[in-house]
Motif scaffolding. Structure first.
Motif, PDB file in Angstrom:
ATOM      1  N   UNK A 267     -66.293 -46.887 -13.909  1.00 31.73           N
ATOM      2  CA  UNK A 267     -67.654 -46.456 -13.578  1.00 31.73           C
ATOM      3  C   UNK A 267     -68.120 -45.576 -14.727  1.00 31.73           C
ATOM      4  N   UNK A 268     -69.149 -45.984 -15.404  1.00 39.04           N
ATOM      5  CA  UNK A 268     -69.589 -45.316 -16.621  1.00 39.04           C
ATOM      6  C   UNK A 268     -70.419 -44.071 -16.290  1.00 39.04           C
ATOM      7  N   UNK A 269     -70.051 -42.969 -16.906  1.00 36.87           N
ATOM      8  CA  UNK A 269     -70.802 -41.730 -16.742  1.00 36.87           C
ATOM      9  C   UNK A 269     -70.509 -40.820 -17.929  1.00 36.87           C
ATOM     10  N   UNK A 270     -71.300 -39.752 -18.049  1.00 34.13           N
ATOM     11  CA  UNK A 270     -71.072 -38.806 -19.145  1.00 34.13           C
ATOM     12  C   UNK A 270     -69.922 -37.847 -18.836  1.00 34.13           C
ATOM     13  N   UNK A 271     -69.213 -38.081 -17.715  1.00 35.10           N
ATOM     14  CA  UNK A 271     -68.067 -37.243 -17.353  1.00 35.10           C
ATOM     15  C   UNK A 271     -66.739 -37.787 -17.870  1.00 35.10           C
ATOM     16  N   UNK A 272     -66.747 -39.014 -18.429  1.00 32.41           N
ATOM     17  CA  UNK A 272     -65.469 -39.651 -18.770  1.00 32.41           C
ATOM     18  C   UNK A 272     -64.639 -38.807 -19.735  1.00 32.41           C
ATOM     19  N   UNK A 273     -65.241 -38.306 -20.788  1.00 31.63           N
ATOM     20  CA  UNK A 273     -64.481 -37.532 -21.775  1.00 31.63           C
ATOM     21  C   UNK A 273     -63.883 -36.275 -21.165  1.00 31.63           C
ATOM     22  N   UNK A 274     -64.654 -35.591 -20.340  1.00 33.48           N
ATOM     23  CA  UNK A 274     -64.133 -34.360 -19.748  1.00 33.48           C
ATOM     24  C   UNK A 274     -63.072 -34.673 -18.691  1.00 33.48           C
ATOM     25  N   UNK A 278     -58.331 -33.439 -18.524  1.00 34.74           N
ATOM     26  CA  UNK A 278     -57.463 -32.935 -17.453  1.00 34.74           C
ATOM     27  C   UNK A 278     -56.020 -33.357 -17.634  1.00 34.74           C
ATOM     28  N   UNK A 279     -55.764 -34.341 -18.507  1.00 31.97           N
ATOM     29  CA  UNK A 279     -54.413 -34.879 -18.664  1.00 31.97           C
ATOM     30  C   UNK A 279     -53.785 -34.516 -20.010  1.00 31.97           C
ATOM     31  N   UNK A 280     -54.519 -33.778 -20.834  1.00 33.44           N
ATOM     32  CA  UNK A 280     -54.031 -33.506 -22.188  1.00 33.44           C
ATOM     33  C   UNK A 280     -52.941 -32.436 -22.200  1.00 33.44           C
ATOM     34  N   UNK A 281     -53.254 -31.284 -21.637  1.00 40.40           N
ATOM     35  CA  UNK A 281     -52.282 -30.185 -21.596  1.00 40.40           C
ATOM     36  C   UNK A 281     -51.474 -30.287 -20.324  1.00 40.40           C
ATOM     37  N   UNK A 282     -50.141 -30.378 -20.459  1.00 37.72           N
ATOM     38  CA  UNK A 282     -49.260 -30.575 -19.320  1.00 37.72           C
ATOM     39  C   UNK A 282     -48.271 -29.428 -19.228  1.00 37.72           C
ATOM     40  N   UNK A 283     -48.043 -28.980 -17.989  1.00 41.08           N
ATOM     41  CA  UNK A 283     -47.095 -27.898 -17.735  1.00 41.08           C
ATOM     42  C   UNK A 283     -46.018 -28.411 -16.785  1.00 41.08           C
ATOM     43  N   UNK A 284     -44.733 -28.185 -17.081  1.00 38.65           N
ATOM     44  CA  UNK A 284     -43.675 -28.653 -16.171  1.00 38.65           C
ATOM     45  C   UNK A 284     -43.750 -27.959 -14.814  1.00 38.65           C
ATOM     46  N   UNK A 285     -43.549 -28.719 -13.751  1.00 43.05           N
ATOM     47  CA  UNK A 285     -43.455 -28.149 -12.413  1.00 43.05           C
ATOM     48  C   UNK A 285     -41.999 -27.840 -12.087  1.00 43.05           C
ATOM     49  N   UNK A 290     -41.798 -34.126 -13.298  1.00 38.50           N
ATOM     50  CA  UNK A 290     -43.130 -33.900 -12.761  1.00 38.50           C
ATOM     51  C   UNK A 290     -43.828 -32.787 -13.536  1.00 38.50           C
ATOM     52  N   UNK A 291     -44.947 -33.138 -14.169  1.00 37.72           N
ATOM     53  CA  UNK A 291     -45.788 -32.167 -14.869  1.00 37.72           C
ATOM     54  C   UNK A 291     -47.092 -31.998 -14.097  1.00 37.72           C
ATOM     55  N   UNK A 292     -47.842 -30.964 -14.461  1.00 35.36           N
ATOM     56  CA  UNK A 292     -49.180 -30.789 -13.912  1.00 35.36           C
ATOM     57  C   UNK A 292     -50.159 -30.693 -15.067  1.00 35.36           C
ATOM     58  N   UNK A 293     -51.263 -31.431 -14.969  1.00 33.38           N
ATOM     59  CA  UNK A 293     -52.336 -31.309 -15.939  1.00 33.38           C
ATOM     60  C   UNK A 293     -53.329 -30.291 -15.414  1.00 33.38           C
ATOM     61  N   UNK A 294     -54.611 -30.567 -15.534  1.00 33.66           N
ATOM     62  CA  UNK A 294     -55.617 -29.709 -14.924  1.00 33.66           C
ATOM     63  C   UNK A 294     -55.732 -30.146 -13.464  1.00 33.66           C
ATOM     64  N   UNK A 297     -51.127 -34.099 -10.669  1.00 31.46           N
ATOM     65  CA  UNK A 297     -49.676 -34.276 -10.835  1.00 31.46           C
ATOM     66  C   UNK A 297     -49.433 -35.486 -11.725  1.00 31.46           C
ATOM     67  N   UNK A 298     -48.525 -35.327 -12.696  1.00 30.13           N
ATOM     68  CA  UNK A 298     -48.199 -36.420 -13.606  1.00 30.13           C
ATOM     69  C   UNK A 298     -46.701 -36.693 -13.468  1.00 30.13           C
ATOM     70  N   UNK A 299     -46.357 -37.814 -12.832  1.00 25.64           N
ATOM     71  CA  UNK A 299     -44.965 -38.129 -12.512  1.00 25.64           C
ATOM     72  C   UNK A 299     -44.434 -39.195 -13.459  1.00 25.64           C
ATOM     73  N   UNK A 300     -43.307 -38.901 -14.106  1.00 22.64           N
ATOM     74  CA  UNK A 300     -42.739 -39.838 -15.073  1.00 22.64           C
ATOM     75  C   UNK A 300     -41.270 -40.150 -14.778  1.00 22.64           C
ATOM     76  N   UNK A 301     -40.907 -40.082 -13.501  1.00 22.45           N
ATOM     77  CA  UNK A 301     -39.552 -40.472 -13.096  1.00 22.45           C
ATOM     78  C   UNK A 301     -39.306 -41.934 -13.425  1.00 22.45           C
ATOM     79  N   UNK A 302     -40.329 -42.755 -13.228  1.00 18.77           N
ATOM     80  CA  UNK A 302     -40.265 -44.173 -13.550  1.00 18.77           C
ATOM     81  C   UNK A 302     -41.368 -44.504 -14.542  1.00 18.77           C
ATOM     82  N   UNK A 303     -41.131 -45.516 -15.343  1.00 16.31           N
ATOM     83  CA  UNK A 303     -42.121 -45.989 -16.301  1.00 16.31           C
ATOM     84  C   UNK A 303     -42.844 -47.210 -15.696  1.00 16.31           C
ATOM     85  N   UNK A 304     -44.189 -47.248 -15.747  1.00 17.75           N
ATOM     86  CA  UNK A 304     -45.093 -46.276 -16.355  1.00 17.75           C
ATOM     87  C   UNK A 304     -45.358 -45.069 -15.457  1.00 17.75           C
TER      88      UNK A 304
END
Length: 454
Positions: A267-274, A278-285, A290-294, A297-304
């Motif tokens: 869905x195209x909007x001017x919010x896409x870049x912002x 939310x996924x650029x800076x990641x902090x470990x939980x 499991x990391x957290x962005x803005x 939750x970003x889970x990488x136990x399995x790929x992808x």
């Protein structure tokens, strides 16, 4: 040659099929949950590049025969936090605030904002749950555990802030905290001189045509509002005022699917870049893989890896997520406390385990304290001790008998629990004032009764 080409094409598509779940399987999951009484109604939306499809079954409530669909309104719980953090990112983009602004800048003069050895809490610390606050304020004493946030006031929150001492430097440690996001939302509203809903509509929902995502109901939304349940027991909806940025949003599967479409760029909007920031800076939980962005939750136990968030209130659950590599998203709404997060993760990547039995429910940790104590059996059976493993929002009861080690006790309703390590069900009894008086253990069909003695 044709056979070789066929084999090559098959090999190319094997990874895709390995991660995929069919529409028939999704509908079967919903139907089974309804038939077994784990939910009164459920909707699952599958978002792909070509289209969004909704699967559904059930009704708005045990005493409400209106059929559930993608326009049914739900409490979103902690899904709201994603929107609060997105508001921050948008306001930073627009130059209204800065990530490194100290939050005390926006507070009334009489409020003391804690710091650690001169290091101040920033808006970024609040958004990433690294400010140093616990899960809930220590002066948070709900009168109604089925509607815990309805009476907590800003003055109580200011008193808490003015007396709280940080135990470590802001930014140095992750701890999931309702205080952090509630504080962030309050700071943004004070900065803009607008309330949370006004900010939300102006900066997010009006851009994405999400007209059913609101803090306050329209008359039309109220007609489509799903009841809340713990299994087959209707329970109150939550009323949230002070901590609106934590869980006050109501929405529909259709609106939430639109939000996932926007995150994936469909869905195209001017919010896409912002949205991507939310996924650029990641902090470990605290949990592995499991990391957290803005807020995501970003889970990488399995790929992808998969990106997701859950929302839980007293008697409804919501799950939203997407997998950029697979170019797929999912939205699940259910008017029950029974867990659904395993379904969402499994839809995004079939390597994630799907629970065969949907017995487990989710109760707010504050609802668990009343069960803590010692229980005695008059017929000479080993005493039982119920304790709490304090893990913030992941806190759980522990069951111990005799010299055996304590094991986790999982809820299936507000007074019924079970063990996963052996065939044991535990049912707590209570008096007319809801004080716990005892428990009954069903161990593979053998019944043992206990009185609470401490």
């Amino acid at each position: 040659m044709k056979k070789i080409k066929s084999v090559i094409l098959l090999l190319l598509f094997i990874p895709f099929f390995a991660f995929s779940i069919t529409g028939e399987e999704i509908q079967s999951l919903i139907d089974k949950s309804i038939e077994e009484g784990h939910s009164q109604g459920m909707v699952i939306g599958i978002i792909s590049k070509d289209k969004t499809i909704f699967y559904k079954n059930g009704k708005l409530g045990i005493n409400n025969d209106k059929l559930m669909d993608e326009n049914t309104i739900f409490e979103t719980g902690s899904i709201t936090k994603i929107f609060t953090s997105l508001l921050l990112a948008i306001m930073v983009r627009d130059g209204d605030v800065r990530m490194d602004d100290p939050v005390e800048k926006f507070m009334p003069p009489h409020v003391r904002t804690p710091s650690y050895l001169g290091q101040k809490i920033t808006l970024a610390n609040l958004a990433t749950h690294t400010a140093g606050f616990p899960y809930l304020p220590d002066n948070f004493y709900p009168n109604d555990l089925y509607n815990p946030f309805c009476k907590y006031s800003y003055e109580e929150f200011y008193t808490y802030l003015s007396n709280y001492e940080l135990k470590y430097a802001p930014g140095s440690k992750y701890q999931y905290s309702n205080v952090c996001i509630g504080f962030l939302c309050h700071a943004l509203t004070l900065s803009s001189q607008k309330n949370f809903e006004e900010l939300l509509i102006e900066k997010i929902t009006s851009k994405l045509d999400m007209n059913d995502t609101r803090v306050k109901f329209t008359d039309d939304m109220l007609q489509r509002y799903a009841d809340a349940h713990i299994r087959d027991k209707k329970v109150p909806h939550w009323g949230i005022s002070t901590f609106e940025g934590n869980g006050a949003l109501k929405s529909s599967a259709k609106d939430l699917a639109r939000f996932i479409e926007a995150n994936l760029g469909y869905y195209k909007s001017d919010l896409f870049d912002v949205l991507q920031t939310a996924l650029i800076d990641r902090c470990p939980q605290d949990l592995p893989y499991l990391d957290v962005g803005l807020e995501w939750n970003i889970a990488y136990k399995y790929n992808p890896e998969i990106i997701y968030h859950g929302g839980i209130v007293g008697g409804q659950q919501v799950f939203v997520g997407f997998c950029p590599q697979r170019e797929i998203g999912v939205v699940i709404v259910s008017n029950s406390s029974a867990n659904i997060s395993d379904i969402g993760k499994h839809v995004l990547n079939k390597k994630w385990h799907l629970n065969e039995y949907r017995q487990q429910a989710t109760l707010m940790p504050l609802m668990l304290y009343k069960f803590i104590g010692d229980y005695k059996n008059d017929e000479g059976e080993r005493d039982i001790k119920i304790s709490m493993l304090d893990l913030g929002h992941l806190s759980t009861l522990m069951f111990k008998t005799g010299y055996y080690p304590a094991v986790k006790l999982y809820p299936s309703s507000d007074y019924d629990f079970f063990l996963k390590v052996m065939p044991v069900n535990v049912k707590f009894s209570y008096d007319e004032n809801n004080n716990i008086t005892g428990l009954t253990v069903d161990h593979d069909g053998k019944i043992f009764n206990y009185k609470k003695v401490k």
